[in-house]
Design an enzyme around this catalytic site. Sequence first.
Site, mmCIF file in Angstrom:
data_model
loop_
_atom_site.group_PDB
_atom_site.id
_atom_site.type_symbol
_atom_site.label_atom_id
_atom_site.label_comp_id
_atom_site.label_asym_id
_atom_site.label_seq_id
_atom_site.Cartn_x
_atom_site.Cartn_y
_atom_site.Cartn_z
ATOM 1 N N SER A 32 30.592 73.266 48.455
ATOM 2 C CA SER A 32 31.635 72.869 49.390
ATOM 3 C C SER A 32 32.645 73.973 49.691
ATOM 4 O O SER A 32 32.261 75.015 50.193
ATOM 5 C CB SER A 32 32.324 71.622 48.848
ATOM 6 O OG SER A 32 33.099 71.052 49.846
ATOM 7 N N HIS A 33 33.905 73.739 49.363
ATOM 8 C CA HIS A 33 34.960 74.693 49.706
ATOM 9 C C HIS A 33 35.009 75.876 48.741
ATOM 10 O O HIS A 33 35.785 76.806 48.951
ATOM 11 C CB HIS A 33 36.304 73.975 49.698
ATOM 12 C CG HIS A 33 36.623 73.398 48.357
ATOM 13 N ND1 HIS A 33 35.976 72.298 47.864
ATOM 14 C CD2 HIS A 33 37.489 73.782 47.398
ATOM 15 C CE1 HIS A 33 36.441 72.025 46.660
ATOM 16 N NE2 HIS A 33 37.361 72.909 46.345
ATOM 17 N N ASP A 44 35.045 73.180 56.238
ATOM 18 C CA ASP A 44 34.751 73.901 54.993
ATOM 19 C C ASP A 44 33.278 74.290 54.893
ATOM 20 O O ASP A 44 32.512 74.141 55.844
ATOM 21 C CB ASP A 44 35.185 73.056 53.781
ATOM 22 C CG ASP A 44 34.304 71.842 53.574
ATOM 23 O OD1 ASP A 44 33.720 71.358 54.568
ATOM 24 O OD2 ASP A 44 34.175 71.378 52.428
ATOM 25 N N ASP A 56 30.539 73.075 53.616
ATOM 26 C CA ASP A 56 29.471 72.117 53.924
ATOM 27 C C ASP A 56 29.840 71.155 55.051
ATOM 28 O O ASP A 56 29.115 70.184 55.307
ATOM 29 C CB ASP A 56 29.065 71.342 52.666
ATOM 30 C CG ASP A 56 30.193 70.528 52.076
ATOM 31 O OD1 ASP A 56 31.370 70.905 52.273
ATOM 32 O OD2 ASP A 56 29.920 69.515 51.410
ATOM 33 N N ASP A 69 32.334 68.953 55.557
ATOM 34 C CA ASP A 69 32.878 67.599 55.406
ATOM 35 C C ASP A 69 34.409 67.559 55.430
ATOM 36 O O ASP A 69 34.996 66.486 55.491
ATOM 37 C CB ASP A 69 32.308 66.886 54.170
ATOM 38 C CG ASP A 69 32.521 67.651 52.884
ATOM 39 O OD1 ASP A 69 33.169 68.716 52.913
ATOM 40 O OD2 ASP A 69 32.027 67.174 51.840
ATOM 41 N N ARG A 70 35.054 68.732 55.393
ATOM 42 C CA ARG A 70 36.524 68.726 55.427
ATOM 43 C C ARG A 70 37.038 69.167 56.790
ATOM 44 O O ARG A 70 36.311 69.792 57.561
ATOM 45 C CB ARG A 70 37.084 69.696 54.393
ATOM 46 C CG ARG A 70 36.778 69.312 52.979
ATOM 47 C CD ARG A 70 37.539 70.223 52.053
ATOM 48 N NE ARG A 70 37.245 69.856 50.672
ATOM 49 C CZ ARG A 70 38.008 70.160 49.641
ATOM 50 N NH1 ARG A 70 39.111 70.860 49.839
ATOM 51 N NH2 ARG A 70 37.689 69.793 48.423
ATOM 52 N N LYS A 83 32.704 62.229 53.893
ATOM 53 C CA LYS A 83 33.751 62.687 54.793
ATOM 54 C C LYS A 83 33.110 63.599 55.821
ATOM 55 O O LYS A 83 32.031 64.145 55.587
ATOM 56 C CB LYS A 83 34.876 63.364 54.025
ATOM 57 C CG LYS A 83 34.482 64.504 53.092
ATOM 58 C CD LYS A 83 35.688 64.837 52.222
ATOM 59 C CE LYS A 83 35.488 66.095 51.392
ATOM 60 N NZ LYS A 83 34.782 65.866 50.127
HETATM 61 C C1 VG1 Z 1 38.291 68.114 45.327
HETATM 62 C C2 VG1 Z 1 39.238 67.268 46.141
HETATM 63 C C3 VG1 Z 1 38.633 65.899 46.380
HETATM 64 C C4 VG1 Z 1 37.269 66.067 47.070
HETATM 65 C C5 VG1 Z 1 36.398 66.973 46.241
HETATM 66 C C6 VG1 Z 1 35.078 67.282 46.918
HETATM 67 O O1 VG1 Z 1 38.075 67.534 44.054
HETATM 68 O O2 VG1 Z 1 40.472 67.150 45.485
HETATM 69 O O3 VG1 Z 1 39.509 65.135 47.163
HETATM 70 O O4 VG1 Z 1 36.638 64.821 47.220
HETATM 71 O O5 VG1 Z 1 37.049 68.225 46.014
HETATM 72 O O6 VG1 Z 1 35.279 67.825 48.185
HETATM 73 P P1 VG1 Z 1 38.841 68.007 42.734
HETATM 74 O O7 VG1 Z 1 38.238 67.214 41.611
HETATM 75 O O8 VG1 Z 1 38.635 69.478 42.621
HETATM 76 O O9 VG1 Z 1 40.290 67.700 42.950
HETATM 77 V V1 VG1 Z 1 34.185 68.929 48.788
HETATM 78 O O10 VG1 Z 1 34.608 69.200 50.381
HETATM 79 O O11 VG1 Z 1 34.356 70.044 47.563
HETATM 80 O O12 VG1 Z 1 32.616 68.148 48.645
HETATM 81 CO CO CO Z 2 33.065 69.975 51.399
#
Ligand code: VG1
Ligand code: CO
Length: 544
Positions: free
Chosen positions: A116-117, A280, A282, A284-285, A379
Amino acid sequence: MTAPAIRTVPTQPVEGQKPGTSGLRKKTRVFMQPGYLENFTQALFDAIGGVQGRTLVVGGDGRFFNDRAIQIILRMAAANGVARAIVGQGGILSTPAASHLIRLRGTDGGIILSASHNPGGEDEDFGMKFNGPNGGPAPESVTDAIFARTTELAEYRTLDTPDLDLSARGETALGGMTVEIVDPVADYAALMERLFDFAAIRDLFASGFSMRFDAMHAVTGPYAREILENRLGAPAGTVLNGTPSPDFGGGHPDPNPVWARPLVDLMMGEGAPDFAAASDGDGDRNMILGRGVYVTPSDSLAVLAANATCAPAYTGGLAGIARSMPTSRAADRVADRLGIGMYETPTGWKFFGNLLDAGRVTICGEESAGTGSDHVREKDGLWAVLLWLNILAARRLSVAEVMARHWAEFGRNYYSRHDYEAVAADRANALMDRLRSMTEFLPGQSFAGLTVEAADDFAYADPVDGSTSARQGIRVMFDDGSRVVFRLSGTGTEGATLRVYLERFAADRHDLPADQALAPVIAAAEALALIRDHTGRAAPDVTT
Ligand code: VG1
Ligand code: CO
C-alpha cells in the site's frame, strides 16, 4: 502435452507471518527469501479449506518483486488445484479493482500483492493481502487461521514450469489451471461510469474546470488516465506521475501533505487549479485538495456523506455511515442530521465488510485517507475523487465554499494525526501499557487544562456476526468535546509506529489553522502520555 508434475516441497514454519491491519507486510528482501512467500501462500490456501476447483483473482500494485511473486503464486495455485486464476495484465490490479473483479466474476476471493502506502523497492516494503468472496479483506478469524497454519506448515506444493507471459490478454493453461489475463482497468472504469454522472462531470471539465491527479508513480496512473482524461475529457497532463514504477519514483506513495508535498504546494500557490487529488501505492487511498485548501480525510468522509445524493448511485440516500474509531466524529454529525445509523469500528477496512454486506451502511471512511462505499469491499481512491467531482459538478461551488458551508451547517472537527515512526518496540509498548493501566482512573483528572470525561481501550463487538476485537486503541474524551486517541500501527515493517490522533470540535470559529485550534489537545496528549520521554523524540516524524 503431459501435465507438469506437482512437486511437494518440504518446509519449516517461518516466524512472524502474522497479518497486520492490512495483510502481511515485510521488507521486500524478507519476502524474497526462498520459501517465505511460498510458506505464506500455502498457509493461506490451507487455512481457507483448500483451493481445489476454486477461482481466484490475482494482481498487485506493480512494486518491486510483484512480477516474480505472481509467478510463484500462480504455480502454487495450479499445484493446489485452483481451476481458474483471473490475473490483471502485467500482474497489475489496484486494490479496489481487484475487489470489484472478485465480486463481478463471483470468485472465491483474491490475492493482492501490495504494501500500500509503504515505499517499494528491493530495500523497502512488500506485502500480500487475501480478500474473500465478498471482495473484502479477510476478517480476523481468517487471518488468525492463516497465521496459525504458518506455525505448523511442513510442506508446500508447486509446479516446475517456466514463467507465464502476463503481458497479453487472453487465456492460457498452467497445469490444470486456466489463467485468464484481463485488462486491469476496463471493468473498474465501467463500474465508475455506472455510479457517477459522467455527463455532468464532462460538462464541468468542458467549462474550464482544472484539476491535477497525482498518481505518485503508483498503480492508479492507468486508471486515472482512462477515467479522467479519456472518458471525462480532462486535458492531457491532468494526471501527474501516471506511469507506475517498481519503486514509485523513490518516494512513499502515501497521499498526505508530507509525501505529496509538491501537489499541496501547487494548490496553495498562485494560479492553482480548481481541484487536486492523489492516491497511494495500491489505489485505495485519496487526498483531496481545493485551491488554497486541504480537506482532511475525516472532513472528506463527512462531506461525501452529506452530499452523496448528487451522484446517481446514491440518490436513494444512505443506509448508514461507518468510520474507524480514530477518524474524527465529523461524519457522526451528518448521520445524526440524516437520521441514519453511525458505526464506529476498529482501524482497518476488514471491519466494514460485515456492515456493508448486511446493508447497514453505504459509505465508510478512515482518517488515513480511505473512503469507499458498498460498490466494492475496499476503500477506493478514485471513487472518492469521482464523488467529489460529481458533487462539484452538481453544486458548482469551489472546494473552499463546500467546506465553509459544511462547517457552517455542522460545525468543524479540527483534526490532525501525529506519527512517531520506527520507535523501539519496547518503548512504544511501555507508553501504551502505561496508558492502558491508567484509563480507569482518568475521568475527572485534568491534563494541561483539559479535564477527562471518559477513557477506555476501544473494544468492538461486530453487530452482524458478534465477533469481538479488543485493545484497538486508547481513547480519551475531554469535557470540552475534544478527544485524543493513541494506538500502534499495524502496517509498519520497522520497530513500532505510535499514532496520536487529535480532535477538537468547534461549533463556530472555523477558520483557524488546525495546529492552532488543536494546541490545547496536543498539550494535554503530551501531559497525559509523556510522549517525549517514551519515544525520545521532541516532535512527531510525520504530521498529517
Ligand atoms: C493504516 C491506517 C489504516 C488503514 C491501513 C491500511 O493502518 O491507519 O486506517 O486501513 O493503514 O491502509 P495502521 O495500522 O498502520 O494505522 V493501506 O492503504 O496501507 O491498505
Ligand atoms: Co492502500
